[in-house]
Design an enzyme around this catalytic site. Structure first.
Site, PDB file in Angstrom:
ATOM      1  N   ASN A 180       0.966  -1.171   0.032  1.00 27.09           N
ATOM      2  CA  ASN A 180      -0.082  -0.056  -0.037  1.00 27.09           C
ATOM      3  C   ASN A 180       0.800   1.208   0.087  1.00 27.09           C
ATOM      4  OD1 ASN A 180      -2.896   1.076   0.378  1.00 27.09           O
ATOM      5  ND2 ASN A 180      -1.811   2.330   1.824  1.00 27.09           N
ATOM      6  N   TYR A 184       0.617  10.074   4.274  1.00 31.44           N
ATOM      7  CA  TYR A 184      -0.018  10.397   5.678  1.00 31.44           C
ATOM      8  C   TYR A 184       1.205  11.265   5.961  1.00 31.44           C
ATOM      9  CZ  TYR A 184      -1.960   5.482   4.680  1.00 31.44           C
ATOM     10  OH  TYR A 184      -2.483   4.532   4.104  1.00 31.44           O
ATOM     11  N   ARG A 185       0.980  12.475   6.518  1.00 33.74           N
ATOM     12  CA  ARG A 185       1.874  13.344   6.910  1.00 33.74           C
ATOM     13  C   ARG A 185       2.988  12.673   7.810  1.00 33.74           C
ATOM     14  NH1 ARG A 185      -2.047  16.189  10.652  1.00 33.74           N
ATOM     15  NH2 ARG A 185      -1.445  15.399  12.575  1.00 33.74           N
ATOM     16  N   TRP A 198      -0.947   7.821  10.003  1.00 31.32           N
ATOM     17  CA  TRP A 198      -1.777   7.289   9.389  1.00 31.32           C
ATOM     18  C   TRP A 198      -3.210   7.121  10.302  1.00 31.32           C
ATOM     19  CZ3 TRP A 198       2.351   3.458   8.555  1.00 31.32           C
ATOM     20  CH2 TRP A 198       2.668   2.784   9.427  1.00 31.32           C
ATOM     21  N   GLU A 241      -2.502   1.123  -5.364  1.00 32.66           N
ATOM     22  CA  GLU A 241      -1.879   2.324  -5.577  1.00 32.66           C
ATOM     23  C   GLU A 241      -0.752   2.021  -6.696  1.00 32.66           C
ATOM     24  OE1 GLU A 241      -2.369   1.470  -2.481  1.00 32.66           O
ATOM     25  OE2 GLU A 241      -3.849   2.995  -1.730  1.00 32.66           O
ATOM     26  N   ASP A 290      -3.954  21.926   9.665  1.00 34.87           N
ATOM     27  CA  ASP A 290      -4.612  21.091   8.698  1.00 34.87           C
ATOM     28  C   ASP A 290      -5.330  21.337   7.774  1.00 34.87           C
ATOM     29  OD1 ASP A 290      -4.552  18.278   8.038  1.00 34.87           O
ATOM     30  OD2 ASP A 290      -4.274  17.540   9.970  1.00 34.87           O
TER      31      ASP A 290
END
Ligand SMILES: Cc1cc2nc3c(=O)[nH]c(=O)nc-3n(C[C@H](O)[C@H](O)[C@H](O)COP(=O)(O)O)c2cc1C
Ligand SMILES: [Mn+2]
Length: 629
Positions: A180, A184-185, A198, A241, A290
């Site tokens: 995967n 995710y920052r 995540w 992905e 954010d």
């Protein structure tokens, strides 16, 4: 179907895309030192707000004053045109149309004209990633890996530190080995420690939950734009992905094995940071300014231990800044929404069109046009979508007629005005899944949802259209005189918005950590008093909609509607903030920033600050930009 297949050729690398932008005059190159702390992000923010070019900082300055060896690119995808260019399309929907083509091979025409299947076949093959032994991403291996030497910005004053904001985080399922890649920052905790944000609902978290030993992780930076898009996209379950990146490129994605673990990563990325997590180890992550224009609340997240860093010979590191919309992620999100709409329509046959406005941070509002052959079909459509993948995060869904232009916000107001009965057309769903970022929700990951049925009733439906509104500006004038009302404005003949100042309420520039029952009680009383005073006015009988929000929205300003859209959806909780009058024919929507409180069935948690730059920095950046552009 065959026409839907395109002869796509994705970008080979980030560098190639950057060169294309440069030749179109879409890159601002900054060759003097720019601070990674606040300055770079502020420049990117001001650029996206004015629809300006992407920017490359050739001399990003680290916190210790030294210059990073690597260039930083920001705002690469900050306009619709640039996202389309990155995707290699005129319309992002071309992508979904091609995918639908693959999902329903037209066997009949293949048999009659087999050669028409060649394009389809090629695209089908292009989906599987191709393993290569040498990846450009491994041209250079850093001797003494240290993520703090990379050009990673700190974008907002209260951020917990520097964050990688466009990271492609690769994990694999411990049982099946399926890879995967999710964005995710990733927070820089130290030279070899990185926080992985995540959220519970995401595939990375799923892999972590399933693994009972060290779990390998790789964070890739840069690479061909289609790889970046792929990692963000909420893909149908059976599509990975890597396959999707191949599909976007029209050829198989090259992947190569990491040097210090068994993960396979896109071979053409600019950087690869390799490492692992250990089960049970976590650290406080955040705060971080954010997507919703607020800081997301700190929480425990896994720590990645870095074992190697490799990169291309001349790498470019792309990053973004998220915060009060419009921001770059808004354009990415819009393109992805458009790209995947055909697939959504293929799976949900009564969906005609959808739009998630970037002003509301996507997950707070969706406008969905639906078929309505039978009574209440549109509501069924909305329920279907709320169960579909990441649509589960939506807070408000407005369903509209098939011919309603979903992207037109004036048309949205028209439909709320002309087609919604209060209370019959407001459907509240209690206790559903919420986005972890939803700071308005009473509990982490849980909130109520609202479906607004703004469709024309189908034949056989006993519901009647609402009465036509007739209220004019004189009502707004009398409402302006009510104690506590700062401004009042009619949005439509049955719809008004008022602003107010909440005493002791959260101010945009700071968070409110502790519950204050006294102040919270006063706030509730004040809002109730404004609401009731308005409803008491004889002239307000037909005022079906009353929106109340803080006065930091200036209803006289030029851009007031976009600002209002953000406030109305990012300060509002369905369960807590919808109030009906005694006759239940009028509704008040309270979108004032709430004071934290545990009183009542739906608590208000800590209330975060709005993402705001230092005003002095904004002034300096704006002055400088107006000379450069
Ligand atoms: C700029 C940007 C930053 C993001 N940051 C996060 C994040 O920190 N955590 C998260 O769970 N999702 C984040 N997302 C959303 C995920 O990338 C998105 O939900 C993706 O589809 C997740 O992939 P997955 O389904 O494979 O888990 C971000 C998206 C963008 C565009
Ligand atoms: Mn995934």
């Amino acid at each position: 179907m065959m026409e839907a297949l395109r002869n796509v050729m994705g970008w080979d690398s980030m560098e190639q895309f950057v060169r294309a932008l440069e030749s179109r005059g879409e890159i601002l190159r900054v060759s003097h030192p720019v601070d990674l702390k606040f300055e770079a992000g502020c420049i990117a923010d001001r650029l996206v707000k004015r629809g300006g070019p992407a920017v490359i900082f050739d001399q990003p300055r680290l916190e210790d004053g030294s210059i990073s060896k690597y260039a930083l690119a920001m705002n690469l995808f900050g306009t619709r045109e640039r996202t389309n260019l990155a995707l290699g399309v005129d319309r992002p929907a071309e992508i979904g149309e091609m995918m639908v083509g693959l999902m329903k091979p037209d066997i009949g025409s293949l048999l009659r004209k087999p050669w028409t299947g060649l394009g389809l076949l090629r695209q089908g093959i292009s989906m599987a990633p191709r393993k290569v032994s040498k990846g450009k991403c491994q041209q250079v291996r850093i001797e003494d890996p240290d993520v703090t030497r990379l050009p990673i910005p700190t974008t907002w004053p209260f951020d917990g530190g520097p964050f990688m904001t466009l990271p492609l985080v690769v994990t694999s399922d411990p049982d099946t080995g399926t890879h995967n890649m999710g964005m995710y920052r990733s927070q820089v905790f130290g030279p070899r420690e990185v926080g992985l944000h995540w959220q519970k609902h995401k595939h990375g978290a799923d892999h972590a939950d399933a693994s009972d030993g060290r779990m390998p992780v790789a964070i890739c930076l840069g690479g061909p734009p289609q790889v970046i898009f792929s990692s963000i996209s909420p893909l149908p379950d059976n599509l990975s992905e890597y396959e999707f990146a191949g599909l976007l490129s029209g050829r198989r994605l090259k992947i190569t094995k990491c040097l210090t673990n068994d993960l396979w990563v896109p071979a053409d990325c600019d950087f690869v940071i390799e490492g692992y997590t250990t089960p049970g180890e976590s650290r406080l992550e955040g705060p971080f300014g954010d997507h919703f224009g607020y800081y997301s609340l700190e929480d425990e997240y896994p720590v990645m231990h870095v074992t190697a860093i490799t990169h291309r010979k001349d790498p470019t590191v792309p990053m973004t800044i998220v915060g009060v919309p419009p921001m770059e992620d808004g354009y990415l999100g819009e393109a992805i929404g458009d790209a995947l709409l055909p697939v959504l329509r293929f799976q949900h046959r009564d969906v005609v069109d959808t739009f998630l406005p970037l002003e509301t941070g996507f997950h707070n509002l969706a406008i969905v046009s639906s078929k309505q052959r039978f009574p209440r079909q549109a509501r069924k459509t909305a329920l279907g979508l709320l169960g579909a993948g990441q649509m589960m995060f939506l807070k408000v869904v407005v369903v509209v007629d098939e011919d309603h232009p979903v992207k037109d916000l004036e048309a949205l107001l028209d439909s709320l005005e002309g087609k919604v009965n209060v209370p019959e057309d407001l459907v509240e769903l209690r206790g559903m899944v919420a986005d972890t970022l939803a700071h308005t929700s009473p509990w982490e990951n849980i909130h109520d949802k609202l479906i607004i049925d703004a469709t024309t009733a189908a034949e056989g439906d006993p519901i009647e259209s609402p009465e036509e509104g007739s209220l004019g500006n004189s009502l707004a004038i009398s409402v302006s005189a009510i104690d506590g009302v700062a401004q009042a404005r009619m949005l439509r003949p049955s719809m008004m918005v008022v602003t107010t100042d909440v005493e002791g309420g959260p101010r945009p520039e700071e968070s409110m950590e502790e519950a204050d029952e006294h102040l919270a009680g006063r706030q509730k009383d004040k809002i109730a008093s404004i609401r009731d005073s308005i409803w008491k006015l004889e002239a307000s009988r037909g005022l079906r909609w009353l929106f109340i929000t803080d006065s930091d929205a200036d209803l006289e300003s030029e851009d007031w509607k976009r600002r209002l859209l953000w406030q109305l959806f990012c300060r509002f909780d369905v369960g807590r903030d919808l109030h009906f009058d005694d006759g239940r024919t009028r509704v008040a929507w309270d979108a004032t920033a709430p004071i934290p409180s545990n009183d009542g069935p739906l608590p208000v948690r800590r209330w975060p600050a709005v993402t705001l730059h230092d005003p002095e920095l904004v002034r300096r950046v704006d002055d400088w930009l107006s000379q450069r552009l």
